[in-house]
Design a protein around this motif. Structure first.
Motif, PDB file in Angstrom:
ATOM      1  N   TRP A 155      -6.161  -6.040 -20.685  1.00  0.00           N
ATOM      2  CA  TRP A 155      -5.223  -6.064 -19.564  1.00  0.00           C
ATOM      3  C   TRP A 155      -3.857  -6.579 -20.001  1.00  0.00           C
ATOM      4  N   GLU A 156      -2.856  -6.140 -19.304  1.00  0.00           N
ATOM      5  CA  GLU A 156      -1.487  -6.619 -19.483  1.00  0.00           C
ATOM      6  C   GLU A 156      -0.933  -6.970 -18.107  1.00  0.00           C
ATOM      7  N   ALA A 157       0.168  -7.704 -18.074  1.00  0.00           N
ATOM      8  CA  ALA A 157       0.787  -8.048 -16.793  1.00  0.00           C
ATOM      9  C   ALA A 157       1.059  -6.782 -15.988  1.00  0.00           C
ATOM     10  N   GLY A 158       0.908  -6.874 -14.670  1.00  0.00           N
ATOM     11  CA  GLY A 158       0.957  -5.694 -13.817  1.00  0.00           C
ATOM     12  C   GLY A 158       2.314  -5.306 -13.280  1.00  0.00           C
ATOM     13  N   PHE A 159       3.398  -5.977 -13.703  1.00  0.00           N
ATOM     14  CA  PHE A 159       4.715  -5.719 -13.124  1.00  0.00           C
ATOM     15  C   PHE A 159       5.167  -4.260 -13.230  1.00  0.00           C
ATOM     16  N   PRO A 160       4.937  -3.571 -14.343  1.00  0.00           N
ATOM     17  CA  PRO A 160       5.408  -2.179 -14.433  1.00  0.00           C
ATOM     18  C   PRO A 160       4.752  -1.243 -13.418  1.00  0.00           C
ATOM     19  N   LEU A 161       3.553  -1.538 -12.969  1.00  0.00           N
ATOM     20  CA  LEU A 161       2.852  -0.646 -12.044  1.00  0.00           C
ATOM     21  C   LEU A 161       2.806  -1.187 -10.620  1.00  0.00           C
ATOM     22  N   ALA A 162       3.475  -2.306 -10.373  1.00  0.00           N
ATOM     23  CA  ALA A 162       3.384  -2.939  -9.055  1.00  0.00           C
ATOM     24  C   ALA A 162       3.943  -2.058  -7.951  1.00  0.00           C
ATOM     25  N   ALA A 163       5.099  -1.449  -8.171  1.00  0.00           N
ATOM     26  CA  ALA A 163       5.696  -0.604  -7.123  1.00  0.00           C
ATOM     27  C   ALA A 163       4.793   0.581  -6.808  1.00  0.00           C
ATOM     28  N   ARG A 164       4.170   1.151  -7.835  1.00  0.00           N
ATOM     29  CA  ARG A 164       3.254   2.265  -7.599  1.00  0.00           C
ATOM     30  C   ARG A 164       2.040   1.805  -6.775  1.00  0.00           C
ATOM     31  N   MET A 165       1.520   0.612  -7.110  1.00  0.00           N
ATOM     32  CA  MET A 165       0.395   0.077  -6.344  1.00  0.00           C
ATOM     33  C   MET A 165       0.780  -0.119  -4.883  1.00  0.00           C
ATOM     34  N   ARG A 166       1.916  -0.752  -4.655  1.00  0.00           N
ATOM     35  CA  ARG A 166       2.356  -1.039  -3.288  1.00  0.00           C
ATOM     36  C   ARG A 166       2.652   0.249  -2.526  1.00  0.00           C
ATOM     37  N   ARG A 167       3.209   1.240  -3.199  1.00  0.00           N
ATOM     38  CA  ARG A 167       3.513   2.516  -2.518  1.00  0.00           C
ATOM     39  C   ARG A 167       2.227   3.153  -1.991  1.00  0.00           C
ATOM     40  N   GLY A 168       1.173   3.127  -2.793  1.00  0.00           N
ATOM     41  CA  GLY A 168      -0.099   3.659  -2.327  1.00  0.00           C
ATOM     42  C   GLY A 168      -0.637   2.883  -1.140  1.00  0.00           C
ATOM     43  N   ILE A 169      -0.478   1.555  -1.176  1.00  0.00           N
ATOM     44  CA  ILE A 169      -0.919   0.712  -0.062  1.00  0.00           C
ATOM     45  C   ILE A 169      -0.171   1.086   1.216  1.00  0.00           C
ATOM     46  N   GLU A 170       1.133   1.278   1.103  1.00  0.00           N
ATOM     47  CA  GLU A 170       1.931   1.609   2.280  1.00  0.00           C
ATOM     48  C   GLU A 170       1.632   3.016   2.797  1.00  0.00           C
ATOM     49  N   GLN A 171       1.208   3.902   1.923  1.00  0.00           N
ATOM     50  CA  GLN A 171       0.926   5.275   2.349  1.00  0.00           C
ATOM     51  C   GLN A 171      -0.463   5.434   2.956  1.00  0.00           C
ATOM     52  N   LYS A 172      -1.416   4.581   2.556  1.00  0.00           N
ATOM     53  CA  LYS A 172      -2.784   4.774   3.044  1.00  0.00           C
ATOM     54  C   LYS A 172      -3.291   3.624   3.904  1.00  0.00           C
ATOM     55  N   ILE A 173      -3.138   2.403   3.419  1.00  0.00           N
ATOM     56  CA  ILE A 173      -3.722   1.278   4.150  1.00  0.00           C
ATOM     57  C   ILE A 173      -2.918   0.954   5.403  1.00  0.00           C
ATOM     58  N   MET A 174      -1.596   0.820   5.272  1.00  0.00           N
ATOM     59  CA  MET A 174      -0.785   0.390   6.405  1.00  0.00           C
ATOM     60  C   MET A 174      -0.852   1.344   7.604  1.00  0.00           C
ATOM     61  N   PRO A 175      -0.834   2.680   7.407  1.00  0.00           N
ATOM     62  CA  PRO A 175      -0.938   3.563   8.574  1.00  0.00           C
ATOM     63  C   PRO A 175      -2.255   3.428   9.330  1.00  0.00           C
ATOM     64  N   ASN A 176      -3.274   2.898   8.675  1.00  0.00           N
ATOM     65  CA  ASN A 176      -4.571   2.732   9.335  1.00  0.00           C
ATOM     66  C   ASN A 176      -4.766   1.347   9.928  1.00  0.00           C
ATOM     67  N   LEU A 177      -3.755   0.502   9.858  1.00  0.00           N
ATOM     68  CA  LEU A 177      -3.805  -0.783  10.555  1.00  0.00           C
ATOM     69  C   LEU A 177      -3.387  -0.555  12.004  1.00  0.00           C
ATOM     70  N   LYS A 178      -4.199   0.235  12.687  1.00  0.00           N
ATOM     71  CA  LYS A 178      -3.913   0.647  14.065  1.00  0.00           C
ATOM     72  C   LYS A 178      -4.414  -0.408  15.046  1.00  0.00           C
ATOM     73  N   PRO A 179      -3.898  -0.376  16.281  1.00  0.00           N
ATOM     74  CA  PRO A 179      -4.465  -1.263  17.298  1.00  0.00           C
ATOM     75  C   PRO A 179      -5.968  -1.034  17.395  1.00  0.00           C
ATOM     76  N   PRO A 180      -6.779  -2.071  17.226  1.00  0.00           N
ATOM     77  CA  PRO A 180      -8.241  -1.907  17.145  1.00  0.00           C
ATOM     78  C   PRO A 180      -8.892  -1.687  18.516  1.00  0.00           C
ATOM     79  N   LEU A 181      -8.917  -0.451  18.941  1.00  0.00           N
ATOM     80  CA  LEU A 181      -9.523  -0.092  20.216  1.00  0.00           C
ATOM     81  C   LEU A 181     -11.037   0.042  20.058  1.00  0.00           C
ATOM     82  N   GLY A 182     -11.748  -0.133  21.151  1.00  0.00           N
ATOM     83  CA  GLY A 182     -13.196   0.073  21.136  1.00  0.00           C
ATOM     84  C   GLY A 182     -14.006  -1.201  21.124  1.00  0.00           C
ATOM     85  N   CYS A 183     -13.344  -2.369  21.013  1.00  0.00           N
ATOM     86  CA  CYS A 183     -14.058  -3.650  21.040  1.00  0.00           C
ATOM     87  C   CYS A 183     -13.112  -4.724  21.550  1.00  0.00           C
ATOM     88  N   ARG A 184     -13.682  -5.861  21.952  1.00  0.00           N
ATOM     89  CA  ARG A 184     -12.857  -7.007  22.302  1.00  0.00           C
ATOM     90  C   ARG A 184     -12.312  -7.628  21.017  1.00  0.00           C
TER      91      ARG A 184
END
Length: 482
Positions: A339-368
């Protein structure tokens, strides 16, 4: 200190027909253990006192850290550019040393304490212990264990999605068809929010009665700007990375390989900025960074050079690391660092997070939904960085919170969810730090309230979506505050 001949893995004693509570831990809140593959020796070149290598707790054993502080290095991940199954650019993660497998301690033992095994009987580092003990007499408790370092690796997230679905559906079967109660702490709240967002309200209504989000990091924390660029222990001793302060080794470069740290950087929820469009990080004489500026921040971090190569951040110059590299070159070490420090790939990692994970942080309907938070502890909200972002940031502004999560961001998240039709109830604890929210006395009252609702012992019509329980008075736990 070794932990025995086999991996630690607890097997919950589940009683058929009993309601199930599934516990979802957050960042750095599940113990990790390392095992060599194929019986190799010389694990991490740590001067073992045994000829045959055995599993050991690597996050976090006080004995290990005192004896071999460099053991924290095995938490580094190997990063490689990859594409998710839905075609998004991401970064795949794997173990940072050859012939070594690092992963979570499974079952309740993985979250009950941070140091399971023999050591915990002497000096336990408690996490979920109190809540598990409180629930166990009347309910089945199950842990949803995952490698918190890898949350945000989209390939790993897809694996977890299947695991989550199977875990919850099994829990419903054990409970005789009754839906489960989910409890998520910190990043665990984001994991739950994502999973329910992907599965949708129909699946949620069938499988989940109540969701309890404790110190939720769904929207992230401003302190993670500095936690990533300067190292977790530079920001929080007992908050973002518990026990980081007792590790002699500086773990900034190690933590830079964790997608999980990037996943809890500040973010917009459903396009809404719960931080009120305020700057959260200020780079002197250059620019400001808001909740939507994580990728530019990471790109800027990548351009900065470590101006103190022999200083506190550079572990590659340590005597141990130079010896290890020499032994690797001579083929005398079985477990080699890849392993090496992750700084060179950090923006790529975060971009994927923003494209997939964040859009699915929807208001959690269906339960209290029940949200537990604190607004009585000074919490870092704005950092001032030098032009070189790798230099230690200053603390510019503080707001009420739990020392990690800002209270106002939680309250705005709840307001947003209410507008979308989510049945939300807020519970505000007094003067409780982030890591203690899951185990404090106030939380025990909250979970009793929630389980009464799940069992039908409270009239759900008494629970107003606008009600807020606080920890500063005697409360009517099945209704609004008296």
């Amino acid at each position: 200190m070794g932990i025995g001949p086999a991996k630690i893995e607890s097997h919950e004693d589940l009683e058929e027909g009993r309601r199930v509570v599934v516990l979802v831990h957050g960042l750095a809140s599940c113990a990790l253990q390392a095992c060599t593959e194929g019986g190799e020796t010389s694990f991490l070149c740590d001067h073992c006192d045994s000829e045959v290598e055995h599993p050991r707790i690597v996050f976090v054993s006080i004995a290990e850290l005192l004896k071999r502080p460099h053991i924290m290095k095995c938490l580094g991940l190997k990063l490689e550019e990859a594409t998710s199954r839905d075609g998004l650019e991401t970064v795949s993660t794997s173990c940072g040393y050859t012939n070594v497998d690092v992963g979570p301690v499974l079952g309740l033992d993985g979250i009950r304490t941070l140091n399971p095994g023999p050591e915990s009987s002497v000096t336990p580092v408690y996490l979920w212990h109190t809540l598990i003990e409180h629930l166990s007499p009347n309910y089945n408790c199950m842990a949803f264990n995952y490698d918190w370092r890898r949350w945000g690796d989209l390939l790993y997230v897809d694996e977890l999605q299947t695991q989550f679905e199977q875990t919850i559906e099994r829990a419903v079967r054990i409970a005789g068809g009754r839906p489960v109660t989910l409890v998520g702490h910190s990043m665990g709240a984001q994991v739950i929010n994502y999973m329910l967002g992907v599965k949708g309200p129909n699946w949620t209504e069938k499988h989940v009665s109540d969701t309890v989000l404790v110190g939720p990091a769904n929207m992230g924390s401003p302190s993670v700007f500095a936690a990533y660029a300067n190292g977790p222990s530079q920001v929080a001793h007992s908050t973002v990375i518990p026990l980081a302060d007792i590790a002699e080794v500086r773990i900034r470069d190690v933590a830079s390989t964790w997608p999980g740290l990037l996943a809890v950087m500040p973010t917009r929820l459903a396009g809404f900025d719960v931080f009120e469009a305020k700057p959260l990080a200020i780079r002197k004489n250059v620019r400001e960074y808001h909740a939507g500026d994580c990728i530019p921040f990471l790109e800027d971090v990548q351009t900065c050079e470590d101006t103190d190569p022999l200083g506190i951040y550079d572990e590659d110059q340590s005597l141990h690391e130079r010896m290890r590299r020499c032994l690797e070159d001579l083929n005398l070490v079985d477990a080699k660092r890849v392993w090496e420090a992750g700084f060179p790939l950090a923006a790529r990692m975060r971009r994927g997070i923003e494209q997939k994970i964040m859009p699915n942080l929807k208001p959690p309907l269906g339960c209290r939904v029940h949200v537990v938070y604190c607004a009585d502890v000074k919490t870092l909200s704005v950092m001032t960085f030098h032009e070189n972002l790798l230099r230690k940031a200053g603390h510019a502004q503080w707001e009420p919170g739990d020392d990690t999560i800002i209270a106002s961001s939680v309250e705005r998240m709840c307001d947003l969810w209410k507008e979308k039709g989510v049945q939300v109830r807020k519970y505000r604890a007094q003067k409780t730090h982030h890591k203690n929210l899951i185990s404090c006395k106030f939380m025990m009252h909250v979970i009793d309230d929630v389980m009464d609702m799940a069992e039908g012992n409270c009239e759900t019509s008494e629970m107003s979506v606008d009600s807020e329980e606080t920890g500063d008075s005697e409360l009517g736990w099945c209704g609004v505050a008296e």
